[in-house]
Design a protein around this motif. Structure first.
Motif, PDB file in Angstrom:
ATOM      1  N   ASP A  39       0.847  -1.187   0.000  1.00 14.30           N
ATOM      2  CA  ASP A  39       0.000   0.000   0.000  1.00 14.30           C
ATOM      3  C   ASP A  39       0.886   1.242   0.000  1.00 14.30           C
ATOM      4  OD1 ASP A  39      -2.277   1.576   0.216  1.00 14.30           O
ATOM      5  OD2 ASP A  39      -2.238   1.515   2.405  1.00 14.30           O
ATOM      6  N   ASN A  40       0.762   2.072  -1.038  1.00 15.73           N
ATOM      7  CA  ASN A  40       1.557   3.297  -1.145  1.00 15.73           C
ATOM      8  C   ASN A  40       0.661   4.528  -0.967  1.00 15.73           C
ATOM      9  OD1 ASN A  40       3.965   4.713  -1.466  1.00 15.73           O
ATOM     10  ND2 ASN A  40       3.651   4.959  -3.655  1.00 15.73           N
ATOM     11  N   HIS A  41      -0.188   4.480   0.049  1.00 18.55           N
ATOM     12  CA  HIS A  41      -1.046   5.620   0.390  1.00 18.55           C
ATOM     13  C   HIS A  41      -0.399   6.409   1.523  1.00 18.55           C
ATOM     14  CE1 HIS A  41      -4.066   3.159  -1.675  1.00 18.55           C
ATOM     15  NE2 HIS A  41      -4.708   4.293  -1.885  1.00 18.55           N
ATOM     16  N   ASP A  70      -1.132   3.974  -5.017  1.00 21.33           N
ATOM     17  CA  ASP A  70      -1.262   2.670  -5.669  1.00 21.33           C
ATOM     18  C   ASP A  70      -1.260   1.569  -4.631  1.00 21.33           C
ATOM     19  OD1 ASP A  70      -1.495   3.377  -8.287  1.00 21.33           O
ATOM     20  OD2 ASP A  70       0.558   2.882  -8.857  1.00 21.33           O
ATOM     21  N   ARG A  71      -1.801   0.442  -5.042  1.00 14.46           N
ATOM     22  CA  ARG A  71      -1.809  -0.747  -4.199  1.00 14.46           C
ATOM     23  C   ARG A  71      -1.698  -1.956  -5.127  1.00 14.46           C
ATOM     24  NH1 ARG A  71      -6.554  -1.514   0.189  1.00 14.46           N
ATOM     25  NH2 ARG A  71      -5.301  -0.055   1.383  1.00 14.46           N
ATOM     26  N   ASP A  72      -0.809  -2.894  -4.785  1.00 14.45           N
ATOM     27  CA  ASP A  72      -0.651  -4.104  -5.585  1.00 14.45           C
ATOM     28  C   ASP A  72      -0.266  -5.255  -4.663  1.00 14.45           C
ATOM     29  OD1 ASP A  72      -0.641  -5.729  -7.823  1.00 14.45           O
ATOM     30  OD2 ASP A  72       0.620  -4.392  -8.998  1.00 14.45           O
ATOM     31  N   ILE A  73      -0.257  -6.454  -5.215  1.00 17.50           N
ATOM     32  CA  ILE A  73      -0.078  -7.636  -4.378  1.00 17.50           C
ATOM     33  C   ILE A  73       1.127  -8.457  -4.823  1.00 17.50           C
ATOM     34  CG2 ILE A  73      -1.563  -9.142  -5.739  1.00 17.50           C
ATOM     35  CD1 ILE A  73      -2.734 -10.101  -3.034  1.00 17.50           C
ATOM     36  N   PHE A  74       1.834  -9.015  -3.844  1.00 17.77           N
ATOM     37  CA  PHE A  74       2.922  -9.962  -4.071  1.00 17.77           C
ATOM     38  C   PHE A  74       2.520 -11.272  -3.405  1.00 17.77           C
ATOM     39  CE2 PHE A  74       5.345  -6.033  -4.465  1.00 17.77           C
ATOM     40  CZ  PHE A  74       6.250  -6.335  -5.475  1.00 17.77           C
ATOM     41  N   LYS A  75       2.690 -12.385  -4.099  1.00 19.88           N
ATOM     42  CA  LYS A  75       2.458 -13.708  -3.516  1.00 19.88           C
ATOM     43  C   LYS A  75       3.823 -14.302  -3.219  1.00 19.88           C
ATOM     44  CE  LYS A  75      -2.003 -14.452  -5.391  1.00 19.88           C
ATOM     45  NZ  LYS A  75      -2.944 -14.509  -4.348  1.00 19.88           N
ATOM     46  N   VAL A  76       4.099 -14.571  -1.943  1.00 18.20           N
ATOM     47  CA  VAL A  76       5.415 -15.008  -1.497  1.00 18.20           C
ATOM     48  C   VAL A  76       5.301 -16.314  -0.723  1.00 18.20           C
ATOM     49  CG1 VAL A  76       6.361 -12.677  -1.416  1.00 18.20           C
ATOM     50  CG2 VAL A  76       5.256 -13.608   0.594  1.00 18.20           C
ATOM     51  N   GLY A  77       6.412 -17.020  -0.636  1.00 15.66           N
ATOM     52  CA  GLY A  77       6.489 -18.245   0.147  1.00 15.66           C
ATOM     53  C   GLY A  77       7.521 -18.073   1.243  1.00 15.66           C
ATOM     54  N   GLY A  78       7.306 -18.733   2.361  1.00 16.75           N
ATOM     55  CA  GLY A  78       8.248 -18.630   3.470  1.00 16.75           C
ATOM     56  C   GLY A  78       7.846 -17.537   4.429  1.00 16.75           C
ATOM     57  N   ALA A  99       9.902 -10.414   8.794  1.00 19.80           N
ATOM     58  CA  ALA A  99       9.336 -11.761   8.938  1.00 19.80           C
ATOM     59  C   ALA A  99       7.839 -11.647   9.168  1.00 19.80           C
ATOM     60  CB  ALA A  99       9.997 -12.488  10.096  1.00 19.80           C
ATOM     61  N   LEU A 100       7.096 -12.466   8.454  1.00 24.25           N
ATOM     62  CA  LEU A 100       5.649 -12.518   8.623  1.00 24.25           C
ATOM     63  C   LEU A 100       5.288 -13.665   9.555  1.00 24.25           C
ATOM     64  CD1 LEU A 100       4.535 -12.017   4.922  1.00 24.25           C
ATOM     65  CD2 LEU A 100       4.438 -10.345   6.756  1.00 24.25           C
ATOM     66  N   PRO A 101       4.272 -13.495  10.395  1.00 22.48           N
ATOM     67  CA  PRO A 101       3.863 -14.588  11.267  1.00 22.48           C
ATOM     68  C   PRO A 101       3.186 -15.706  10.466  1.00 22.48           C
ATOM     69  CG  PRO A 101       2.432 -12.690  11.560  1.00 22.48           C
ATOM     70  CD  PRO A 101       3.520 -12.268  10.621  1.00 22.48           C
ATOM     71  N   LEU A 102       3.177 -16.907  11.031  1.00 20.06           N
ATOM     72  CA  LEU A 102       2.531 -18.033  10.356  1.00 20.06           C
ATOM     73  C   LEU A 102       1.029 -17.829  10.240  1.00 20.06           C
ATOM     74  CD1 LEU A 102       4.285 -21.208  11.764  1.00 20.06           C
ATOM     75  CD2 LEU A 102       4.305 -20.360   9.430  1.00 20.06           C
ATOM     76  N   LYS A 103       0.446 -17.221  11.266  1.00 14.68           N
ATOM     77  CA  LYS A 103      -0.995 -17.023  11.262  1.00 14.68           C
ATOM     78  C   LYS A 103      -1.354 -15.888  10.313  1.00 14.68           C
ATOM     79  CE  LYS A 103      -4.895 -16.438  14.324  1.00 14.68           C
ATOM     80  NZ  LYS A 103      -5.330 -16.155  15.684  1.00 14.68           N
ATOM     81  N   GLY A 104      -2.291 -16.128   9.463  1.00 16.23           N
ATOM     82  CA  GLY A 104      -2.751 -15.122   8.513  1.00 16.23           C
ATOM     83  C   GLY A 104      -2.283 -15.448   7.109  1.00 16.23           C
ATOM     84  N   ASP A 105      -3.169 -15.226   6.150  1.00 16.54           N
ATOM     85  CA  ASP A 105      -2.849 -15.514   4.756  1.00 16.54           C
ATOM     86  C   ASP A 105      -2.474 -14.260   3.979  1.00 16.54           C
ATOM     87  OD1 ASP A 105      -3.356 -18.250   4.997  1.00 16.54           O
ATOM     88  OD2 ASP A 105      -5.498 -17.945   4.692  1.00 16.54           O
ATOM     89  N   MET A 106      -3.029 -13.119   4.373  1.00  7.57           N
ATOM     90  CA  MET A 106      -2.789 -11.881   3.641  1.00  7.57           C
ATOM     91  C   MET A 106      -2.435 -10.772   4.617  1.00  7.57           C
ATOM     92  SD  MET A 106      -5.326  -9.944   0.992  1.00  7.57           S
ATOM     93  CE  MET A 106      -4.769 -10.503  -0.582  1.00  7.57           C
ATOM     94  N   PHE A 107      -1.446  -9.971   4.235  1.00 10.06           N
ATOM     95  CA  PHE A 107      -0.992  -8.869   5.067  1.00 10.06           C
ATOM     96  C   PHE A 107      -0.982  -7.585   4.253  1.00 10.06           C
ATOM     97  CE2 PHE A 107       0.712 -12.637   6.999  1.00 10.06           C
ATOM     98  CZ  PHE A 107       0.487 -12.418   8.341  1.00 10.06           C
ATOM     99  N   LEU A 108      -1.344  -6.481   4.902  1.00  3.16           N
ATOM    100  CA  LEU A 108      -1.307  -5.156   4.306  1.00  3.16           C
ATOM    101  C   LEU A 108      -0.047  -4.468   4.807  1.00  3.16           C
ATOM    102  CD1 LEU A 108      -2.813  -2.938   2.675  1.00  3.16           C
ATOM    103  CD2 LEU A 108      -3.766  -2.187   4.840  1.00  3.16           C
ATOM    104  N   LEU A 109       0.861  -4.116   3.891  1.00  4.96           N
ATOM    105  CA  LEU A 109       2.128  -3.490   4.257  1.00  4.96           C
ATOM    106  C   LEU A 109       2.113  -2.046   3.772  1.00  4.96           C
ATOM    107  CD1 LEU A 109       5.570  -5.045   4.131  1.00  4.96           C
ATOM    108  CD2 LEU A 109       5.280  -2.822   3.123  1.00  4.96           C
ATOM    109  N   SER A 110       2.275  -1.110   4.688  1.00  7.13           N
ATOM    110  CA  SER A 110       2.289   0.315   4.373  1.00  7.13           C
ATOM    111  C   SER A 110       3.718   0.739   4.036  1.00  7.13           C
ATOM    112  CB  SER A 110       1.764   1.124   5.553  1.00  7.13           C
ATOM    113  OG  SER A 110       1.931   2.502   5.308  1.00  7.13           O
ATOM    114  N   ILE A 111       3.944   1.122   2.794  1.00 11.47           N
ATOM    115  CA  ILE A 111       5.283   1.531   2.359  1.00 11.47           C
ATOM    116  C   ILE A 111       5.746   2.796   3.086  1.00 11.47           C
ATOM    117  CG2 ILE A 111       6.629   2.313   0.371  1.00 11.47           C
ATOM    118  CD1 ILE A 111       4.985   0.322  -1.317  1.00 11.47           C
ATOM    119  N   PRO A 112       4.913   3.845   3.234  1.00 12.64           N
ATOM    120  CA  PRO A 112       5.380   5.028   3.969  1.00 12.64           C
ATOM    121  C   PRO A 112       5.771   4.722   5.413  1.00 12.64           C
ATOM    122  CG  PRO A 112       3.424   5.576   2.716  1.00 12.64           C
ATOM    123  CD  PRO A 112       3.602   4.099   2.617  1.00 12.64           C
ATOM    124  N   LYS A 113       5.011   3.860   6.102  1.00  9.86           N
ATOM    125  CA  LYS A 113       5.370   3.493   7.469  1.00  9.86           C
ATOM    126  C   LYS A 113       6.702   2.754   7.501  1.00  9.86           C
ATOM    127  CE  LYS A 113       0.880   2.983   9.734  1.00  9.86           C
ATOM    128  NZ  LYS A 113       0.001   1.995  10.405  1.00  9.86           N
TER     129      LYS A 113
END
Length: 148
Positions: A39-41, A70-78, A99-113
Motif C-alpha cells: 500500500d503506497n497511500h 497505488d496498491r498491488d499484491i505480491f504472492k510469497v512463500g516462506g 518476517a511474517l507470522p505463520l498465522k494469517g494468509d494476507m498482510f497489508l504493508l504500508s510503504i510510507p510506514k
C-alpha cells in the motif's frame, strides 16, 4: 525373533515416524505462502507522505512500479522476506528484511510506514472484517423524482 531385535525395530520405527513429522513441520514453515498487499497511500494520522514513483522488489520476484496511492499484491512463500525499494527521484535505495507470522494468509504493508521506521508497518488483512464494517453503516437511499 528375540526381544532385543523387537525393541530395536520398534525404536527405528518410532524414530522414522518422528523424523517424518519433523520434516513435515519444517517444510510447512519454510513453504508457508502469504499474500502481501503493498500500500503506497499517505498516512494522514502520522503525517507520512507516500513517495511519488517507486519500484518495489520482494525477494526475487518481478519488480512492480508504484505511484502514490497505488496498491498491488505480491504472492510469497516462506516467513522471512527481503524488500528493496528504488526511488525515481535519485534517493538512495531502501532495503530491509522482515518476517511474517505463520498465522494469517494476507498482510497489508504500508510503504510510507516502513520507509519511516514506524512499527507495525504490516498488519493482517481480512477482507471479511472490512466488508462487515461497510455493511454495518446504514445505506443511504436516494429518491429519484417520479416521471410525469
Amino acid at each position: 525373533m528375540d526381544n532385543k531385535t523387537k525393541q530395536r525395530r520398534l525404536i527405528i520405527r518410532i524414530a522414522l515416524v518422528v523424523f517424518w513429522i519433523c520434516l513435515g513441520v519444517v517444510l510447512f514453515v519454510l513453504n508457508r505462502g502469504h499474500s502481501i498487499l503493498m500500500d503506497n497511500h499517505s498516512v494522514e494520522a502520522l503525517n507520512l507522505r507516500a513517495p511519488d514513483l517507486i519500484t518495489v522488489t520482494v525477494d526475487k520476484l518481478k519488480p512492480l512500479e508504484f505511484f502514490r496511492n497505488d496498491r498491488d499484491i505480491f504472492k510469497v512463500g516462506g516467513g522471512k522476506h527481503r524488500i528493496t525499494i528504488e526511488f525515481s527521484d535519485g534517493t538512495e535505495t531502501f532495503t530491509t528484511t522482515f518476517a511474517l507470522p505463520l498465522k494469517g494468509d494476507m498482510f497489508l504493508l504500508s510503504i510510507p510506514k516502513m520507509l519511516n521506521g514506524t512499527e507495525p508497518y504490516f498488519e493482517p488483512y481480512i477482507n471479511n472484517e472490512i466488508q462487515s464494517r461497510n455493511d454495518a453503516e446504514p445505506a443511504q437511499e436516494i429518491e429519484a423524482p417520479l416521471a410525469p
